[in-house]
Write a protein that holds these residues in place. Structure first.
Motif, PDB file in Angstrom:
ATOM      1  N   ALA A  36    -123.217  39.029 -11.554  1.00 15.28           N
ATOM      2  CA  ALA A  36    -123.927  40.308 -11.709  1.00 15.28           C
ATOM      3  C   ALA A  36    -122.969  41.474 -11.536  1.00 15.28           C
ATOM      4  O   ALA A  36    -123.045  42.472 -12.266  1.00 15.28           O
ATOM      5  N   LYS A  37    -122.047  41.361 -10.588  1.00 17.21           N
ATOM      6  CA  LYS A  37    -121.065  42.424 -10.377  1.00 17.21           C
ATOM      7  C   LYS A  37    -120.139  42.552 -11.577  1.00 17.21           C
ATOM      8  O   LYS A  37    -119.790  43.668 -11.996  1.00 17.21           O
ATOM      9  N   LYS A  38    -119.736  41.430 -12.136  1.00 16.57           N
ATOM     10  CA  LYS A  38    -118.854  41.439 -13.304  1.00 16.57           C
ATOM     11  C   LYS A  38    -119.533  42.119 -14.483  1.00 16.57           C
ATOM     12  O   LYS A  38    -118.911  42.929 -15.195  1.00 16.57           O
ATOM     13  N   GLU A  39    -120.813  41.817 -14.707  1.00 14.19           N
ATOM     14  CA  GLU A  39    -121.556  42.441 -15.798  1.00 14.19           C
ATOM     15  C   GLU A  39    -121.730  43.938 -15.549  1.00 14.19           C
ATOM     16  O   GLU A  39    -121.667  44.743 -16.484  1.00 14.19           O
ATOM     17  N   PHE A  40    -121.939  44.303 -14.285  1.00 10.80           N
ATOM     18  CA  PHE A  40    -122.085  45.722 -13.959  1.00 10.80           C
ATOM     19  C   PHE A  40    -120.794  46.482 -14.249  1.00 10.80           C
ATOM     20  O   PHE A  40    -120.817  47.575 -14.824  1.00 10.80           O
ATOM     21  N   MET A  41    -119.665  45.917 -13.849  1.00 11.60           N
ATOM     22  CA  MET A  41    -118.376  46.571 -14.072  1.00 11.60           C
ATOM     23  C   MET A  41    -118.085  46.698 -15.562  1.00 11.60           C
ATOM     24  O   MET A  41    -117.520  47.708 -16.013  1.00 11.60           O
ATOM     25  N   ALA A  42    -118.478  45.688 -16.337  1.00  9.31           N
ATOM     26  CA  ALA A  42    -118.255  45.740 -17.782  1.00  9.31           C
ATOM     27  C   ALA A  42    -119.058  46.872 -18.419  1.00  9.31           C
ATOM     28  O   ALA A  42    -118.648  47.434 -19.449  1.00  9.31           O
TER      29      ALA A  42
END
Length: 258
Positions: free
Chosen positions: A210-216
């Motif tokens: 979820a954090k990776k998708e948010f940063m993207a």
């Protein structure tokens, strides 16, 4: 929509949701009124808050529950009291369990002062400018389908487990708690001996995916906003801003030196 709140000696934690996208207006109003009224109470002037508020986006339903426990047990985490129920300040612990609104009085000092100026030497009663408002909590998404009794039992167990875990961790580190009585003995102007300062994460989650998708999503959004802001401050008033952001005030202009 307010899920949890905790007011400590020098900061506030709120877990909220703003379906209309007006969170910044809400925070602006809350911080402004607190600053004005505390300064009035203490006969002070000038800035009250050290810095403007910052927000973290809570990404998943499981993170909402984790954030709820963090806010509710914040006084325990800071070593002030052993359980949220012992915190003498404003905290949503008991309201989360009983689900009942809390009604508070609000004095409209602006209207009162205007009335005093208009009345000149006539006496104006401040009671005519006191209104009462209900502070209502919204159930967490995971517990919306439960009855109030079921919700109370589930939250009480989760909060007790979290408080016990924090207590055990502090005990293992040879740390105790200040206690309710000593908290109440603190002077309002006391400065903490140690202030913890650390970078605030951009989002609140325990899921790496979820954090990776948010940063993207976040960094391209930020880049788009900065470019739109630069063009807007340079005089291009019809520039298109990305969704979920605030336009700079009109009086901010790009500095041109000679």
């Amino acid at each position: 929509l307010i899920y949890a709140y905790c007011v400590l000696g020098n900061h506030i934690h709120l877990l909220v949701r703003a379906p209309r996208g007006n969170l910044w207006r809400f925070e602006q109003a809350v911080n402004r009124e607190i600053a004005k009224r505390i300064n009035r109470l203490r006969n002070k002037r000038g800035h009250f808050w050290e810095r403007r508020y910052d927000e973290q986006m809570v990404l998943e339903d499981g993170d909402v529950l984790e954030a709820f426990l963090y806010v509710t047990c914040n006084a325990v985490s800071h070593g002030l009291v052993e359980h949220p129920s012992l915190w003498p300040g404003l905290c949503s612990f008991s309201q989360s369990l009983d689900g009942k609104p809390r009604v508070y009085s609000f004095v409209d000092y602006t209207a009162y002062r205007k009335a005093c100026q208009k009345a000149k030497r006539k006496r104006v009663s401040i009671r005519n400018y006191v209104t009462r408002h209900a502070l209502v909590l919204t159930p967490l998404p995971q517990f919306e389908h439960l009855s109030q009794d079921e919700r109370r039992a589930a939250l009480k167990e989760l909060i007790s487990q979290r408080a016990a875990r924090i207590k055990n961790d502090r005990k293992a580190q040879s740390k105790g708690f200040l206690g309710r009585e000593r908290v109440l003995q603190q002077k309002w102007c006391t400065v903490p001996r140690e202030v913890k300062r650390s970078p605030r994460p951009l989002c609140y989650t325990r899921s790496w995916q979820a954090k990776k998708e948010f940063m993207a999503w976040y960094f391209p959004w930020l880049e788009s906003y900065l470019e739109a802001s630069r063009r807007y401050r340079a005089g291009e008033r019809l520039v298109q801003f990305p969704e979920h952001c605030l336009m700079p005030p009109h009086h901010y202009h790009e500095y041109c030196g000679l």
